[in-house]
Scaffold this active site. Structure first.
Site, short mmCIF file in Angstrom:
data_model
loop_
_atom_site.label_atom_id
_atom_site.label_comp_id
_atom_site.label_asym_id
_atom_site.label_seq_id
_atom_site.Cartn_x
_atom_site.Cartn_y
_atom_site.Cartn_z
CB ILE A 86 -0.91 0.09 1.25
CG1 ILE A 86 -1.98 -0.99 1.25
CG2 ILE A 86 -1.57 1.47 1.29
CD1 ILE A 86 -2.97 -0.87 2.41
CE1 TYR A 87 5.70 1.56 0.09
CE2 TYR A 87 5.08 -0.14 -1.47
CZ TYR A 87 5.86 0.29 -0.42
OH TYR A 87 6.78 -0.55 0.13
N GLY A 140 -4.68 5.81 2.12
CA GLY A 140 -4.27 4.50 2.62
C GLY A 140 -5.42 3.77 3.27
CG ASN A 158 7.08 2.91 7.51
OD1 ASN A 158 6.61 3.93 8.00
ND2 ASN A 158 6.80 2.52 6.28
CE1 TYR A 164 -1.42 -1.59 6.60
CE2 TYR A 164 0.89 -1.16 7.09
CZ TYR A 164 -0.14 -1.28 6.18
OH TYR A 164 0.09 -1.09 4.84
CE LYS A 205 -5.79 5.01 11.83
NZ LYS A 205 -5.79 6.14 10.97
#
Length: 177
Positions: free
Chosen positions: A97-98, A109, A136, A143, A145
């Site tokens: 996912i970018y 996102g 990161n 993620y 969250k």
């Protein structure tokens, strides 16, 4: 901000995918890695031949996020034997996912993640998993969250550098969306 649309990537989109993939990866990871390692990874990981193989794989899917007819992010999913670690039939891997840096914090996102949850539910899968670089914190927070929990680690090779990814998963029964 106006409406963001999610659409399936086709073979006709390969050059747009390559451009977006290299730009978003560079934006995300160049500050924490050497130029040589980034360049080597981009050359190998986003070559037209590799992307063509990935797009032709029936167990992988790509999706673009678009805003005002501009591509601003993308998602890559893997199923079954195309998953990089867990090869089960009850899971889906989010390999990528970018989002373009200019669109950070604009829910892009989140929409791509929700697309993956929707697809996993359509396929009757039990969980979604992914690997995220331990350096990161922004992605790890995102993620967590969203209900992902750590379950293992694996090594990701970036150029000549061996890096540790935290593996995280989300049980679909725990998702309220």
């Amino acid at each position: 901000m106006g409406e963001i649309y999610i659409q399936r990537v086709t073979k006709d989109d390969i050059y747009s995918l390559q451009k977006l993939g290299t730009q978003t990866f560079y934006e995300s990871f160049s500050a924490g890695n050497t130029e040589d390692n980034i360049s080597k990874y981009l050359e190998e990981g986003f070559s037209i031949n590799k992307l063509t193989d990935e797009l032709n794989n029936v167990n992988s899917e790509f999706y673009f996020a678009t805003f005002d007819n501009n591509i601003i992010g993308y998602l890559k999913l893997n199923f079954g034997q195309s998953q990089t670690e867990i090869k089960g039939d009850n899971s889906l891997e989010i390999e990528r996912i970018y989002v373009l840096k200019d669109y950070y914090g604009k829910n892009v996102g989140q929409l791509l993640l929700e697309q993956s949850i929707h697809i996993a539910r359509q396929k009757g899968l039990d969980f979604i998993w992914l690997g995220v670089w331990e350096e990161n914190p922004r992605a790890i927070h995102f993620y967590k969250k969203n209900g992902f929990v750590e379950f293992d680690k694996h090594i990701f090779k970036l150029g000549n550098d061996m890096q540790t990814d935290i593996m995280m998963k989300l049980k679909l029964q725990d998702v309220k969306v």
